[in-house]
Design a protein around this motif. Structure first.
Motif: not given
Length: 66
Positions: A16-17, A20-21, A29, A62
């Motif tokens: 998840v991190a 989001c990085s 993306r 999410s």
């Protein structure tokens, strides 16, 4: 058959991190395959991971819909 590597809680959090990085150079993306590849390279998981697995994890974790 052989067990597919499981993404545990710690790996989930890292995934998840990662998602989001900032994406890699030249990328607008992250893609699911990119994330899967990066997870393996960073040894977040023990063995190959598919983009589908990544998608399932991200969908599950999410909290906000959409």
């Amino acid at each position: 058959g052989p067990q597919k590597p499981r993404i545990d809680g710690a790996a989930e959090a890292k995934l998840v991190a990662l998602a989001c990085s900032t994406p890699p150079d030249g990328r607008e993306r992250w893609t699911l395959d990119l994330l899967a590849d990066r997870m393996v390279r960073l040894r977040y998981v023990d063995g190959p991971v598919s983009g589908q697995t990544v998608r399932r994890v991200l969908k599950k974790t999410s909290s906000s819909p959409g």
